[in-house]
Scaffold this motif. Structure first.
Motif, PDB file in Angstrom:
ATOM      1  N   VAL A  14       6.326  11.574 -21.771  1.00 38.09           N
ATOM      2  CA  VAL A  14       7.036  10.366 -21.374  1.00 38.09           C
ATOM      3  C   VAL A  14       7.329  10.418 -19.887  1.00 38.09           C
ATOM      4  O   VAL A  14       7.623  11.482 -19.323  1.00 38.09           O
ATOM      5  N   HIS A  15       7.195   9.280 -19.237  1.00 42.02           N
ATOM      6  CA  HIS A  15       7.634   9.138 -17.847  1.00 42.02           C
ATOM      7  C   HIS A  15       8.858   8.242 -17.840  1.00 42.02           C
ATOM      8  O   HIS A  15       8.835   7.137 -18.387  1.00 42.02           O
ATOM      9  N   ARG A  16       9.929   8.712 -17.237  1.00 37.72           N
ATOM     10  CA  ARG A  16      11.189   7.972 -17.231  1.00 37.72           C
ATOM     11  C   ARG A  16      11.512   7.461 -15.834  1.00 37.72           C
ATOM     12  O   ARG A  16      11.384   8.190 -14.847  1.00 37.72           O
ATOM     13  N   THR A  17      11.923   6.221 -15.750  1.00 34.06           N
ATOM     14  CA  THR A  17      12.407   5.681 -14.479  1.00 34.06           C
ATOM     15  C   THR A  17      13.916   5.862 -14.342  1.00 34.06           C
ATOM     16  O   THR A  17      14.451   5.762 -13.235  1.00 34.06           O
ATOM     17  N   GLY A  18      14.616   6.080 -15.452  1.00 33.14           N
ATOM     18  CA  GLY A  18      16.071   6.193 -15.414  1.00 33.14           C
ATOM     19  C   GLY A  18      16.771   4.857 -15.324  1.00 33.14           C
ATOM     20  O   GLY A  18      17.990   4.802 -15.150  1.00 33.14           O
ATOM     21  N   LEU A  19      16.018   3.758 -15.470  1.00 35.65           N
ATOM     22  CA  LEU A  19      16.599   2.416 -15.372  1.00 35.65           C
ATOM     23  C   LEU A  19      16.670   1.786 -16.752  1.00 35.65           C
ATOM     24  O   LEU A  19      15.734   1.891 -17.543  1.00 35.65           O
ATOM     25  N   PHE A  20      17.781   1.110 -17.030  1.00 38.13           N
ATOM     26  CA  PHE A  20      18.012   0.512 -18.341  1.00 38.13           C
ATOM     27  C   PHE A  20      18.041  -1.005 -18.237  1.00 38.13           C
ATOM     28  O   PHE A  20      18.749  -1.560 -17.393  1.00 38.13           O
ATOM     29  N   GLU A  21      17.264  -1.655 -19.065  1.00 37.31           N
ATOM     30  CA  GLU A  21      17.228  -3.109 -19.180  1.00 37.31           C
ATOM     31  C   GLU A  21      16.958  -3.779 -17.834  1.00 37.31           C
ATOM     32  O   GLU A  21      17.546  -4.804 -17.495  1.00 37.31           O
ATOM     33  N   GLU A  22      16.049  -3.185 -17.055  1.00 38.35           N
ATOM     34  CA  GLU A  22      15.677  -3.755 -15.765  1.00 38.35           C
ATOM     35  C   GLU A  22      14.169  -3.955 -15.666  1.00 38.35           C
ATOM     36  O   GLU A  22      13.636  -4.116 -14.569  1.00 38.35           O
ATOM     37  N   SER A  23      13.475  -3.927 -16.809  1.00 42.66           N
ATOM     38  CA  SER A  23      12.024  -4.138 -16.843  1.00 42.66           C
ATOM     39  C   SER A  23      11.288  -3.181 -15.913  1.00 42.66           C
ATOM     40  O   SER A  23      10.365  -3.562 -15.197  1.00 42.66           O
ATOM     41  N   ALA A  24      11.700  -1.913 -15.948  1.00 45.51           N
ATOM     42  CA  ALA A  24      11.113  -0.914 -15.058  1.00 45.51           C
ATOM     43  C   ALA A  24       9.816  -0.329 -15.593  1.00 45.51           C
ATOM     44  O   ALA A  24       9.155   0.448 -14.895  1.00 45.51           O
ATOM     45  N   ALA A  25       9.452  -0.651 -16.834  1.00 41.66           N
ATOM     46  CA  ALA A  25       8.157  -0.219 -17.389  1.00 41.66           C
ATOM     47  C   ALA A  25       7.665  -1.333 -18.294  1.00 41.66           C
ATOM     48  O   ALA A  25       8.105  -1.454 -19.424  1.00 41.66           O
ATOM     49  N   GLU A  26       6.748  -2.153 -17.787  1.00 38.63           N
ATOM     50  CA  GLU A  26       6.286  -3.322 -18.544  1.00 38.63           C
ATOM     51  C   GLU A  26       4.811  -3.193 -18.910  1.00 38.63           C
ATOM     52  O   GLU A  26       4.464  -2.564 -19.907  1.00 38.63           O
TER      53      GLU A  26
END
Length: 679
Positions: free
Chosen positions: A53-65
C-alpha cells in the motif's frame, strides 16, 4: 576503546535498524487491514491478497483517485486531486510501492497559446505503452475550458511535452486500444448557483505516433446540439438546467444539460456515460460526432429486493413501488467470443446544487409546495400513502422530484430513485445482457452484517440504505487463462466484488474482498489502522506485464481509494493460468481483454433489468480476528503454544528474522567491546 565511543556506535546502529524495522513491519502489518473481509463462493476461481500500500496520509481529500499502470517502467500513476498532480509510484515490487516523482501540469505551455495555471486540478490520467502520458486538468474555474497535458515517461526522467485545450471540466481521459486517439469526457458541470452551465462535450484528440504532444488542430469536440428538441430519444433525462434554476433560458438546453462522465473505446467508437441523464453517448472517432444516445432504463424495485430505509431497525429486504435510474459512473468494454460488451458500475448521482436540487425524500412528497404521491403508487404496495411514507418504509429513500409527475401536475404517479446498486453487462446497443440486481447488498449483508450499508468515513450500520446503498463506483475487466472477470469497487461500504463474466449472460459471483478495518469507527482519526475506503478506480495488470510475479500469481489489482488516500496493490491468485514475463506479450490490458469462450445460444435478457435467478454458489466468509491488547489475536485458537501473535511467513518473516539476528550480533559485539573498554 572508550566507553563513550562504544555507546555511540551501539546507538547509531540501533537507530539505523529502528528506522528500517518500522518500514518493514508496518508494511507487513498494514497492507492487509486488521479484520479485512473475505467472502467467496465455493471453490472460487481466484482470490485477492493485499500485499502493498502507498499512503498519502490524507483523509477524504481525493488524494488517490484514478490509477493506471505503465508496464515498460513498472510504474503506477495515481491521480492526487488534493495536490492537483499525479503521483508516480515504482510498483516493480507491489509489496513495496515507492513514490518516484509527481507530474505537475502547472506552467506547461499549451498549443493554443495559454498556460496551464497553478490551481488546476488533475482529474484523470492515461498512459500509452510507449510512455506517452496524458493528464486531464480542470480549470481553477471549473466552468471554463480545461487542458490535457502530456508527458514522456519513457526515459530515465519524466519530461513535460506540452498541452492542448479541451472542453469544460475534463473529468476522465482514456486512450483507444490502438493508441491513436485520446477520448476526453468533458463534464461541463454548472456553477454552484447555476449562473453558468457550459455545454458538455467529448474531446477526440488525434495522437502522434511518436512520444510527443499533439497540436491544437488535433483536438475536436463532439457536442450534443444535434439532439435538441424532438431529436432527443425518449428516456434520456433532461432537467435541472438554467431555466429550472431561474438563471436564464439556454439556446441549447440539451447540450448544456448532458454531462459526460467516463469513456471506453471499442474499435472506431467511444461509449461515454452520461450519468445524470441515465444514458450513454456513442461517438464516432473518425468524424468526432455523437452518433446515438442510448437511454439505460431503470431497476424495478417492485421485482428486486432492496433495503430502502436507514430507520427500519435492521437489514430489511423487500420490494417497493420504485423505479430507480441506473446512472452508471465508470464503464469498461470487453470482447468475449467475438462479441463486444459494455460493463457499467451503476452508482447513481443526483443534481444537488445551490441553484437547483432534484433531491427529495419520499416522505416529503406533498409538502412545501411539492405535489403529493398519487393514490395508485401506494395501492401498488398494498398500503396507504401514510404507511408508505413512514421512515421505516419508503419515507427515508432519496428520490427525484424531476421525474414521475402526472401529465396534469396533480400528483407523482411514479417514484424514481438513484442508482441500480448493481453492475450491468450491456451489448453495444445498450440492451441489458446481465445485471447483478440485489446481489451486492445481499452478499455484503452476509459478509459484514454488523456494518451493512456503512458509510465510507465512519464505521456504521445501515447508514446508506436510504441513499444508493453500496454505490458501485469503479469497474475493471481482466482475463486469466480462458476466463474473463469483472472487478467492481463499492464506494460506500468498500471492497471489491469479483464476477466471472466468461458467459456474459450468466455472470457468476466469485469473491468479495474488503480491505477495511471496521473496528475503527472514525476512519480519519486512525488512518494507519483504518485500511482502505472509497475505491474510486481499479486497474488489472496481467502477470505477463508484471516484473516478477510469484508462483500462483495470475495478475495484480491496483485500487485507488479516495477517502483514505491509499493506493493498494493486490496479488490476484489463481491456477487458471501460469502467465509469466516472456509469455505472449499480447496479454489483455484494461480496455480490451483478449477473447474468451463464446457465450452459449441461450437467449439473453434485453431492455431494463428484469427478474433473474439468485446466485447458486454457496458463499463462504472469513474475517481476520481483531488484534488483542498485545497486538495478537483475541482468538487464541491458532496461537503458538507459548501464546502471542502468529509468526510471520515468507519474505517478511525472513527479513524480520535477519533484523533480529543483526540486533543480536550488535548486542553481543557491544557487550564484548564494553568489556574490552573496561580492561
Amino acid at each position: 576503546m572508550p566507553r563513550a565511543l562504544v555507546s555511540g556506535l551501539l546507538t547509531t546502529a540501533l537507530v539505523g535498524i529502528t528506522a528500517l524495522a518500522p518500514a518493514v513491519t508496518a508494511h507487513a502489518a498494514t497492507a492487509r487491514a486488521a479484520g479485512a473481509i473475505e467472502h467467496s463462493a465455493a471453490d472460487p476461481a481466484l482470490t485477492l491478497d493485499p500485499v502493498g500500500v502507498h499512503r498519502t496520509g490524507l483523509f477524504e481529500e481525493s488524494a488517490a483517485e484514478i490509477v493506471v499502470h505503465y508496464a515498460a517502467q513498472q510504474q503506477t500513476l495515481v491521480v492526487n486531486a488534493a495536490a492537483g498532480t499525479v503521483n508516480v509510484l515504482d510498483s516493480s515490487d507491489p509489496a513495496d510501492p515507492q513514490q518516484l516523482f509527481e507530474l505537475d501540469s502547472a506552467g506547461i505551455a499549451a498549443a493554443d497559446g495559454s498556460t496551464v495555471p497553478a490551481g488546476g486540478v488533475a482529474n484523470s490520467v492515461a498512459v500509452r505503452e510507449d510512455g506517452l502520458a496524458a493528464i486531464a486538468v480542470e480549470h481553477p474555474t471549473k466552468t471554463e475550458a480545461g487542458w490535457i497535458s502530456f508527458f514522456d515517461l519513457s526515459g530515465a526522467k519524466p519530461a513535460a511535452l506540452g498541452a492542448v485545450r479541451t472542453g469544460a471540466l475534463p473529468d476522465s481521459i482514456t486512450f483507444s486500444p490502438a493508441g491513436d486517439f485520446a477520448v476526453v469526457a468533458n463534464e461541463g458541470e454548472p456553477a454552484e448557483d447555476y449562473s453558468v452551465d457550459p455545454e458538455g462535450s467529448v474531446g477526440v484528440i488525434a495522437l502522434p505516433d511518436s512520444v510527443a504532444a499533439p497540436e491544437q488542430d488535433d483536438v475536436r469536440l463532439a457536442g450534443f446540439r444535434a439532439f435538441e428538441g424532438d431529436a432527443l430519444p425518449e428516456g434520456v433525462r433532461i432537467f435541472g438546467g438554467r431555466e429550472d434554476a431561474g438563471t436564464g433560458t439556454p439556446e441549447f438546453p440539451v447540450a448544456e444539460n448532458l454531462e459526460p462522465e467516463y469513456a471506453t473505446v471499442i474499435g472506431e467508437r467511444a461509449y461515454v456515460s452520461l450519468q445524470e441523464a441515465n444514458a450513454l453517448a456513442v461517438v464516432d472517432l473518425a468524424s468526432a460526432s455523437v452518433e446515438r444516445l442510448l437511454p439505460l432504463g431503470t431497476q424495478d424495485l417492485s421485482a428486486v429486493d432492496t433495503d430502502v430505509s436507514d430507520r427500519d431497525g435492521g437489514i430489511g429486504f423487500d420490494t417497493w413501488p420504485v423505479q430507480t435510474f441506473m446512472m452508471p459512473d465508470t464503464l469498461k468494454s470487453v470482447s468475449i467470443g467475438g462479441s463486444d460488451y459494455l460493463l457499467t458500475a451503476n452508482e447513481g448521482d443526483s443534481r444537488d446544487w445551490d441553484g437547483y436540487s432534484e433531491e427529495i425524500r419520499v416522505k416529503d412528497f406533498g409538502t412545501d409546495g411539492v405535489a403529493p404521491l398519487c393514490e395508485s403508487v401506494a395501492a401498488e404496495a398494498g398500503m396507504s400513502i401514510e404507511e408508505l411514507q413512514r421512515d421505516e418504509g419508503l419515507g427515508r429513500l432519496k428520490a427525484t422530484a424531476a421525474n414521475g409527475l402526472s401529465a396534469d401536475g396533480s400528483c407523482y404517479e411514479q417514484i424514481h430513485g438513484f442508482g441500480g446498486r448493481s453492475f450491468s453487462i450491456l451489448d453495444t446497443d445498450g440492451a441489458v445482457v446481465f445485471d447483478s440486481r440485489d446481489e451486492f447488498e445481499k452478499i455484503t449483508a452476509e459478509a459484514v452484517p454488523d456494518f451493512f450499508n456503512s458509510d465510507n468515513t465512519e464505521s456504521s450500520f445501515d447508514d446508506r440504505s436510504d441513499d444508493k446503498g453500496p454505490e458501485p463506483e469503479a469497474i475493471e475487466v481482466g482475463s486469466i487463462g480462458e476466463k474473463t472477470f469483472a472487478f467492481i469497487g463499492l464506494e460506500r461500504v468498500g471492497g471489491v466484488m469479483v464476477y466471472d463474466i466468461t458467459r456474459p449472460d450468466d455472470a457468476e459471483f466469485v469473491t468479495y474482498f474488503n480491505n477495511r478495518n471496521f473496528g475503527v469507527e472514525d476512519l480519519g482519526a486512525d488512518l494507519d489502522a483504518a485500511g482502505d475506503s472509497g475505491p474510486e478506480s481499479i486497474v488489472f495488470v496481467p502477470a505477463a506485464q508484471m516484473e516478477t510475479p510469484a508462483e500462483g500469481v495470475a495478475g495484480m489489482l491496483v485500487i485507488g481509494n479516495e477517502v483514505t488516500g491509499t493506493t493498494t496493490f493486490y496479488h490476484v491468485k489463481s491456477d487458471l493460468a501460469e502467465d509469466r514475463p516472456g509469455d505472449d506479450p499480447s496479454a489483455p490490458g484494461t480496455e480490451q481483454p483478449s477473447t474468451g469462450p463464446t457465450p452459449t445460444d441461450d437467449p439473453a435478457p434485453t431492455g431494463s433489468p428484469t427478474d433473474g435467478a439468485e446466485p447458486t454458489a454457496t458463499p463462504t466468509s472469513t474475517q481476520a480476528p481483531a488484534p488483542g491488547p498485545d497486538g495478537g489475536s483475541d482468538d487464541d485458537s491458532d496461537d503458538r503454544a507459548g501464546g502471542g501473535p502468529l509468526p510471520r511467513t515468507g519474505t517478511d518473516a525472513a527479513i524480520l528474522a535477519g533484523i533480529g539476528a543483526l540486533l543480536a550480533a550488535i548486542g553481543a559485539a557491544a557487550v564484548w567491546l564494553t568489556r574490552r573498554a573496561r580492561c
